[in-house]
Structures are given as structure tokens and as C-alpha cells.
Design an enzyme around this catalytic site. Structure first.
Site, short mmCIF file in Angstrom:
data_model
loop_
_atom_site.label_atom_id
_atom_site.label_comp_id
_atom_site.label_asym_id
_atom_site.label_seq_id
_atom_site.Cartn_x
_atom_site.Cartn_y
_atom_site.Cartn_z
N CYS A 201 0.72 -1.18 -0.14
CA CYS A 201 -0.01 0.03 0.27
C CYS A 201 0.93 1.26 0.22
O CYS A 201 1.90 1.48 0.95
CB CYS A 201 -0.74 -0.24 1.20
N GLU A 297 -7.63 9.41 1.36
CA GLU A 297 -7.00 8.81 -0.02
C GLU A 297 -8.28 8.45 -1.02
O GLU A 297 -9.16 7.80 -0.62
CB GLU A 297 -6.15 7.45 0.12
#
Length: 431
Positions: A201, A297
Site C-alpha cells: 500500500c 485517499e
């Protein structure tokens, strides 16, 4: 042919008829010739590294708006000759460029978590995932769009959700498709340390040698910049070169194209974009209800399956201890058991990973061949709020999905200007 001139020996000493001036001149010429040759060789190596995206240089972003082909991708990589030196990005006080065949500066070399917090430049986006960059005339204050990783993750009363930016979550499956890689974020990570999550990630960045800034609308569904970022971070975090791993000769391509470019295309074809999620989460589990850290995000979900014959045991992974504390290959049943309430109370999970699994992740895994062929790929951006344990004291009920989202143009798409939306609302970038 070089001739060595010597005078006859006299009393056991060798003397030369050449003058001191002549000897010095010849010596200088030899030294200069050697330096020029060395410089040319080093420059050639540096250019090769630039095409591979491994040099400590950056270039001005370009945009690829059509499906990648060998020609367009080659042009994109070759445009790296427009590079700008960015010392704060690549060098600490003890690190400098070394032009030798045995060394090349890769992302994250000789940098710790604090270094990358200051030097990584995130890609701020609006609610439609349109990039807001300093060289675009699409932001009310262009100086603000130099968004460092630290600024993009700083939560508090004044910035309750920091700034919305781009990210990716790569899900990596073994060759059978029955097991998926879990990684535990290292204890040294500043945001969400020690949590278990998917394989890798991270974020695409501005101004990289190989462009990682996609057009959130026109680059759908290939998103070459996002996939480039995933390759870069897998090397950095897991010691895993996905391009080399996924390279095949089955296509029988005997063209003159650079093998590095061919491998990049092969990886791009096999790494499948699924969808995007817009989420936020305060790291209050780690730091308490007044935490200064969090995530906000637009998260790109990527699926990739290892090719046949690749074993997951042994030396396949070489995790970077600054990034990864532990890892484990698990089946669906094993993962569901780990996630069940009451089991493994000592395990912490990333809120984005759990959010993705709850909103399609398990379904896509169960039909992995369909997911990898694009069956579930869509241009939607699904918004979700975090679970209660990831809500800080300063996160108020009056906040909505526009909180922390930069506006695209002055007077338009103001953060918080629209009424609050319901949880898990889905937007389409094509609408």
C-alpha cells in the site's frame, strides 16, 4: 604503437633525453583522455538507469492518455532526458551520486521514514480524482499543491482529514490463486504501524523519473502511472521486482524494443485495475483520540497473480525492515477466521484493507480469473467512512466527503460546499 625511449645507462642510473616539460605535457594528455572516457561511460550508464527509472533524478510529468503500447511507453520512458535534479528528494547529508557500474540510486535508498515524509510529493486530487498539480492552472493557490507526504497525513482540528490524495492497494496472489499475501506494516512506520494489510500500500508521486501522474479520467482503465508506482514500491518494501518476475517469452517478440520496456508492458497488462475507493481514517488506535496522523485517499485497487512455477517460499520476498514487520500467505478461509470478532485480538488491521474486503474484495478473490480479466473493473469511486475506532475527537458530524478535498477551480467544488452525502455513495468519473 607506443615506443618507450630510454637513454643509455650511466653509472647505474637511467636518464631520459626527454625534457621535463614534454613529460608533463604527455602525462596531462593521458589523464585528460582517461577522464573523458570515464565520464562518457558513466554518462551512458546514467542514461540507461534513467530509462529504467532508477536514477536520482526527476523529470517534468507528461500524460499518456491512451492505452499503453510499446511505442507510447517507450516514448514515455525516453522522455526522461528532461530531468530535474531534486536533492531534497534523493539525498540525505551523507548520500551523494556515485557514477559507477556497481551502484545506482533507487527509491528509498539511505532514507528513513522521516526523510520520505518530507521528500515524497503526493498527488492531491479532487472528488473526481482529477490531479491538482503545481504546473496546472486548476488550483486556487498553486503553491499549496506541493503536497509533501507529511502534510498529506497530518490530522488535527485545523486539518481534520488532512488532504485527499492518490494511493494504491496491491493484492498479490500465488500462482494457484488460493493464497493471498498479507503484510504487517513495520513498527517504525509513522502512520498505522504494526497493522496487517494487503501486499503493498503506498502512493504514486509527482516528478518521478518515470511518470506516475495519471489522468484520473482519460487514463482509465490502464493507469500506467499507478502501476509504475506499485512496481517501484514492491521493490522498495518487499525486494520483489515484479517486472522481472512477470516477464515471459511466450509472445515470441523478436522486436528491437528495449527489454526493460517490454517487461514494463507485460507487467502493466497482467496487473489488473479493479476500482477506486475514497476513504479517510484517523490513526487513533495507535496515538489516541487526539492523533496527529491519518489517511485520506482515493485508493486504486490492483490485483496481480504470480505466474506458474513461482514458489512463494524461499527467497521470493526480501522485506525491507523499515517497511515490513512480517508477512504471511493465507487462504480465504484463513483470512476470514483471522478477521472474525473475538479471534486474534492482538492483530491490528488497516482500515482501508478491511473496507475493501467488505465492499467486494472477497467476491473478487473468489472469482479471481474474472477479476483479472476485467469483469469487475469500473470507473466508479466509492466513498466510505472509517469504523468508530478510527474517528478522532476533532472529526465532527458536520464534516462530509468534501472535508479535506481541494477545490478544482476558484469558486467551484469548494470543500464542504455541498450537503453531506450518505455513507458508501458511489460516483462515476464518466458522468
Amino acid at each position: 604503437t607506443t615506443r618507450i625511449l630510454r637513454a643509455p645507462a650511466t653509472n647505474g642510473n637511467i636518464t631520459s633525453p626527454l625534457s621535463t616539460t614534454t613529460i608533463l605535457a604527455v602525462t596531462v594528455i593521458i589523464i585528460m583522455t582517461t577522464m573523458i572516457a570515464t565520464s562518457s561511460t558513466s554518462s551512458s550508464r546514467l542514461l540507461v538507469q534513467a530509462f529504467q527509472g532508477t536514477t536520482p533524478f526527476r523529470r517534468r510529468p507528461t500524460m499518456m492518455t491512451t492505452k499503453a503500447t510499446t511505442a507510447t511507453l517507450a516514448a514515455r520512458i525516453r522522455s526522461s532526458n528532461r530531468m530535474n535534479h531534486h536533492p531534497s528528494r534523493w539525498f540525505s547529508s551523507t548520500t551523494r551520486i556515485t557514477l559507477s557500474s556497481s551502484s545506482s540510486s533507487s527509491y528509498g535508498d539511505n532514507m528513513n521514514q522521516h526523510d520520505m515524509m518530507e521528500s515524497d510529493l503526493l498527488i492531491a486530487v479532487n472528488e473526481l480524482d482529477q490531479a491538482i498539480l503545481p504546473n496546472n492552472n486548476n488550483h486556487h493557490n498553486k503553491s499549496d499543491s506541493r503536497l509533501t507526504k507529511r502534510l498529506g497525513h497530518t490530522f488535527g482540528p485545523a486539518t481534520p482529514r488532512a488532504t485527499l490524495h492518490r494511493a494504491f492497494s496491491l493484492f498479490l496472489f500465488d500462482s494457484s490463486g488460493r493464497r493471498m499475501l498479507l503484510t504487517q506494516r513495520a513498527a517504525s512506520k509513522l502512520t498505522f504501524p504494526n497493522v496487517w494489510t494487503n501486499a503493498c500500500c503506498s502512493h504514486p508521486l509527482q516528478d518521478m523519473a518515470v511518470d506516475e501522474v495519471d489522468d484520473g479520467i482519460r487514463d482509465y482503465p490502464t493507469f500506467p502511472g499507478i502501476k509504475q508506482a506499485a512496481w517501484r514500491k514492491c521493490r522498495h518494501e518487499l525486494g520483489l521486482d515484479l517486472r522481472a518476475l512477470m516477464a515471459t517469452t511466450e509472445d515470441g517478440d523478436d522486436s528491437d524494443d528495449d527489454p526493460t520496456q517490454q517487461r514494463q508492458l507485460q507487467l502493466q497488462d497482467k496487473m489488473q485495475f479493479i476500482t477506486r475507493f475514497h476513504y479517510w481514517a484517523a490513526d487513533s488506535v495507535t496515538y489516541g483520540p487526539s492523533t496527529e496522523w491519518g489517511e485520506h485517499e482515493v485508493d486504486y485497487v490492483l490485483f496481480l497473480q504470480l505466474p506458474p512455477g513461482i514458489e512463494t517460499s524461499g527467497s521470493l520476498l526480501q522485506p525491507n525492515p523499515e517497511e515490513v514487520g512480517d508477512y504471511k500467505w493465507v487462504t480465504i478461509d484463513e483470512l476470514q477466521a483471522m478477521l472474525k470478532s473475538g479471534n486474534n485480538k492482538n492483530l491490528l488491521w488497516s482500515p482501508w484493507f478491511v473496507g475493501i474486503l467488505e465492499r467486494g474484495g472477497f467476491e473478487w478473490w473468489k472469482d479471481l480469473s474474472g477479476a483479472l480479466s476485467g469483469k469487475y473493473t469500473n470507473d466508479q469511486i466509492t466513498f466510505f467512512d472509517p469504523p468508530p475506532e478510527h474517528v478522532a475527537d476533532y472529526n465532527l458530524p458536520s464534516h462530509n466527503r468534501w472535508t479535506g478535498v481541494w477545490k478544482w477551480n476558484p469558486g467551484k467544488n469548494e470543500p464542504g460546499s455541498a450537503s453531506s452525502k450518505t455513507k458508501d455513495e458511489t460516483m462515476s468519473t464518466s458522468s
